[in-house]
Design a protein around this motif. Structure first.
Motif, PDB file in Angstrom:
ATOM      1  N   UNK A 161     -20.358  -1.125 -43.068  1.00  0.00           N
ATOM      2  CA  UNK A 161     -20.100  -0.332 -41.871  1.00  0.00           C
ATOM      3  C   UNK A 161     -20.982  -0.774 -40.711  1.00  0.00           C
ATOM      4  N   UNK A 162     -22.269  -1.016 -40.995  1.00  0.00           N
ATOM      5  CA  UNK A 162     -23.188  -1.448 -39.939  1.00  0.00           C
ATOM      6  C   UNK A 162     -22.716  -2.753 -39.317  1.00  0.00           C
ATOM      7  N   UNK A 163     -22.269  -3.676 -40.143  1.00  0.00           N
ATOM      8  CA  UNK A 163     -21.743  -4.937 -39.621  1.00  0.00           C
ATOM      9  C   UNK A 163     -20.456  -4.708 -38.830  1.00  0.00           C
ATOM     10  N   UNK A 164     -19.631  -3.763 -39.285  1.00  0.00           N
ATOM     11  CA  UNK A 164     -18.438  -3.425 -38.522  1.00  0.00           C
ATOM     12  C   UNK A 164     -18.781  -2.853 -37.157  1.00  0.00           C
ATOM     13  N   UNK A 165     -19.797  -2.016 -37.113  1.00  0.00           N
ATOM     14  CA  UNK A 165     -20.257  -1.464 -35.840  1.00  0.00           C
ATOM     15  C   UNK A 165     -20.761  -2.576 -34.936  1.00  0.00           C
ATOM     16  N   UNK A 166     -21.549  -3.492 -35.491  1.00  0.00           N
ATOM     17  CA  UNK A 166     -22.053  -4.630 -34.718  1.00  0.00           C
ATOM     18  C   UNK A 166     -20.902  -5.476 -34.192  1.00  0.00           C
ATOM     19  N   UNK A 167     -19.894  -5.700 -35.037  1.00  0.00           N
ATOM     20  CA  UNK A 167     -18.727  -6.472 -34.596  1.00  0.00           C
ATOM     21  C   UNK A 167     -18.017  -5.780 -33.437  1.00  0.00           C
ATOM     22  N   UNK A 168     -17.898  -4.460 -33.517  1.00  0.00           N
ATOM     23  CA  UNK A 168     -17.229  -3.713 -32.449  1.00  0.00           C
ATOM     24  C   UNK A 168     -17.999  -3.784 -31.138  1.00  0.00           C
ATOM     25  N   UNK A 169     -19.309  -3.818 -31.210  1.00  0.00           N
ATOM     26  CA  UNK A 169     -20.142  -3.826 -29.998  1.00  0.00           C
ATOM     27  C   UNK A 169     -20.409  -5.237 -29.475  1.00  0.00           C
ATOM     28  N   UNK A 170     -20.583  -6.198 -30.376  1.00  0.00           N
ATOM     29  CA  UNK A 170     -21.091  -7.509 -29.977  1.00  0.00           C
ATOM     30  C   UNK A 170     -20.220  -8.679 -30.418  1.00  0.00           C
ATOM     31  N   UNK A 171     -19.115  -8.383 -31.075  1.00  0.00           N
ATOM     32  CA  UNK A 171     -18.202  -9.432 -31.503  1.00  0.00           C
ATOM     33  C   UNK A 171     -18.369  -9.793 -32.968  1.00  0.00           C
ATOM     34  N   UNK A 172     -17.272 -10.239 -33.542  1.00  0.00           N
ATOM     35  CA  UNK A 172     -17.255 -10.572 -34.967  1.00  0.00           C
ATOM     36  C   UNK A 172     -18.203 -11.723 -35.283  1.00  0.00           C
ATOM     37  N   UNK A 173     -18.320 -12.680 -34.383  1.00  0.00           N
ATOM     38  CA  UNK A 173     -19.205 -13.820 -34.644  1.00  0.00           C
ATOM     39  C   UNK A 173     -20.644 -13.360 -34.829  1.00  0.00           C
ATOM     40  N   UNK A 174     -21.084 -12.406 -34.018  1.00  0.00           N
ATOM     41  CA  UNK A 174     -22.444 -11.887 -34.164  1.00  0.00           C
ATOM     42  C   UNK A 174     -22.615 -11.194 -35.504  1.00  0.00           C
ATOM     43  N   UNK A 175     -21.616 -10.413 -35.909  1.00  0.00           N
ATOM     44  CA  UNK A 175     -21.687  -9.741 -37.211  1.00  0.00           C
ATOM     45  C   UNK A 175     -21.750 -10.754 -38.341  1.00  0.00           C
ATOM     46  N   UNK A 176     -20.966 -11.818 -38.237  1.00  0.00           N
ATOM     47  CA  UNK A 176     -21.017 -12.862 -39.267  1.00  0.00           C
ATOM     48  C   UNK A 176     -22.382 -13.540 -39.295  1.00  0.00           C
ATOM     49  N   UNK A 177     -22.987 -13.736 -38.151  1.00  0.00           N
ATOM     50  CA  UNK A 177     -24.320 -14.341 -38.102  1.00  0.00           C
ATOM     51  C   UNK A 177     -25.352 -13.462 -38.799  1.00  0.00           C
ATOM     52  N   UNK A 178     -25.262 -12.150 -38.587  1.00  0.00           N
ATOM     53  CA  UNK A 178     -26.178 -11.227 -39.261  1.00  0.00           C
ATOM     54  C   UNK A 178     -25.932 -11.251 -40.765  1.00  0.00           C
ATOM     55  N   UNK A 179     -24.665 -11.245 -41.166  1.00  0.00           N
ATOM     56  CA  UNK A 179     -24.342 -11.299 -42.594  1.00  0.00           C
ATOM     57  C   UNK A 179     -24.877 -12.580 -43.228  1.00  0.00           C
ATOM     58  N   UNK A 180     -24.729 -13.686 -42.506  1.00  0.00           N
ATOM     59  CA  UNK A 180     -25.231 -14.959 -43.027  1.00  0.00           C
ATOM     60  C   UNK A 180     -26.752 -14.947 -43.120  1.00  0.00           C
ATOM     61  N   UNK A 181     -27.393 -14.402 -42.099  1.00  0.00           N
ATOM     62  CA  UNK A 181     -28.861 -14.337 -42.079  1.00  0.00           C
ATOM     63  C   UNK A 181     -29.397 -13.521 -43.247  1.00  0.00           C
ATOM     64  N   UNK A 182     -28.690 -12.444 -43.594  1.00  0.00           N
ATOM     65  CA  UNK A 182     -29.134 -11.568 -44.672  1.00  0.00           C
ATOM     66  C   UNK A 182     -28.534 -11.953 -46.026  1.00  0.00           C
ATOM     67  N   UNK A 183     -27.738 -13.031 -46.041  1.00  0.00           N
ATOM     68  CA  UNK A 183     -27.059 -13.492 -47.260  1.00  0.00           C
ATOM     69  C   UNK A 183     -26.259 -12.353 -47.897  1.00  0.00           C
ATOM     70  N   UNK A 184     -25.499 -11.656 -47.057  1.00  0.00           N
ATOM     71  CA  UNK A 184     -24.707 -10.520 -47.501  1.00  0.00           C
ATOM     72  C   UNK A 184     -23.231 -10.867 -47.387  1.00  0.00           C
ATOM     73  N   UNK A 185     -22.472 -10.553 -48.412  1.00  0.00           N
ATOM     74  CA  UNK A 185     -21.026 -10.797 -48.403  1.00  0.00           C
ATOM     75  C   UNK A 185     -20.323  -9.573 -47.826  1.00  0.00           C
ATOM     76  N   UNK A 186     -19.926  -9.703 -46.568  1.00  0.00           N
ATOM     77  CA  UNK A 186     -19.381  -8.584 -45.804  1.00  0.00           C
ATOM     78  C   UNK A 186     -17.955  -8.263 -46.230  1.00  0.00           C
ATOM     79  N   UNK A 187     -17.711  -7.015 -46.641  1.00  0.00           N
ATOM     80  CA  UNK A 187     -16.352  -6.535 -46.911  1.00  0.00           C
ATOM     81  C   UNK A 187     -15.835  -5.912 -45.626  1.00  0.00           C
ATOM     82  N   UNK A 188     -14.823  -6.544 -45.034  1.00  0.00           N
ATOM     83  CA  UNK A 188     -14.454  -6.254 -43.655  1.00  0.00           C
ATOM     84  C   UNK A 188     -13.279  -5.313 -43.471  1.00  0.00           C
ATOM     85  N   UNK A 189     -12.761  -4.722 -44.536  1.00  0.00           N
ATOM     86  CA  UNK A 189     -11.611  -3.824 -44.378  1.00  0.00           C
ATOM     87  C   UNK A 189     -12.117  -2.463 -43.885  1.00  0.00           C
ATOM     88  N   UNK A 190     -11.500  -1.977 -42.812  1.00  0.00           N
ATOM     89  CA  UNK A 190     -11.880  -0.696 -42.225  1.00  0.00           C
ATOM     90  C   UNK A 190     -10.629   0.133 -41.992  1.00  0.00           C
TER      91      UNK A 190
END
Length: 200
Positions: A161-190
């Protein structure tokens, strides 16, 4: 710069809080986080993690985003009128309200989710939905967005959800960068209102 007020209480679920905090904390240019509780002082998570908090009446910054974790502590707080009133005030004043796990039970009990779609921890589902019949509960959702309210399923879903919020505010690319930085596999269905949306 947006200020996130994490409203915590004894016996909160550790990852409910620190999972989203890790995601938002990866963007310090956009978010600062203050940790609040009703009386301030040291609060302990379900797993015994001790953290210093500020009383809600003495916060240093105005709240832009409220973050409400879940956990066993919510079972008593649904009967705590003072807590629910404080939560209502924070939610009304904030631009966005985010909950993880049974944190949505607190939002529901306070009335701020009336007429909104929301979700929660599937293992505590019956207890959560019993807190309000004015909420349109969406059981199948990993997380739900309805207006300024973001509610998520249990524990690790808060990071999605936090990554989804980040994507909504700052774009999906930014959310993917955070997910990559934290080595987290983001489940993107909302679940967005009545439609299922898969983020790009």
């Amino acid at each position: 710069m947006h200020t996130i007020t994490a409203l915590v209480f004894d016996d909160f679920e550790t990852l409910d809080l620190f999972g989203p905090v890790e995601m938002f904390g990866s963007l310090p240019e956009h978010y600062r986080i203050q940790f609040a509780s009703m009386a301030g002082g040291v609060i302990h998570s379900k797993h015994g993690v001790a953290m210093q908090t500020t009383a809600t009446a003495a916060l240093a910054y105005e709240t832009d985003i409220v973050l409400v974790p879940g956990g066993f502590g919510t079972r008593q707080l649904v009967y705590d009128l003072s807590f629910l009133q404080t939560l209502t005030i924070l939610a009304d004043q904030a631009d966005w309200v985010l909950s993880v796990c049974t944190g949505s039970a607190l939002l529901a009990k306070s009335g701020v989710l009336d007429g909104k779609q929301a979700t929660s921890n599937k293992l505590a589902w019956q207890w959560v939905v019993s807190q309000s019949n004015q909420v349109d509960w969406v059981k199948q959702a990993r997380w739900v967005v309805d207006g300024k309210f973001y509610t998520s399923s249990g524990v690790s879903a808060g990071m999605d959800m936090a990554l989804g919020f980040i994507a909504d505010r700052h774009g999906v690319d930014t959310a993917h960068q955070v997910a990559q930085h934290t080595e987290f596999r983001w489940q993107k269905i909302v679940i967005l209102m009545t439609s299922t949306v898969l983020n790009p």
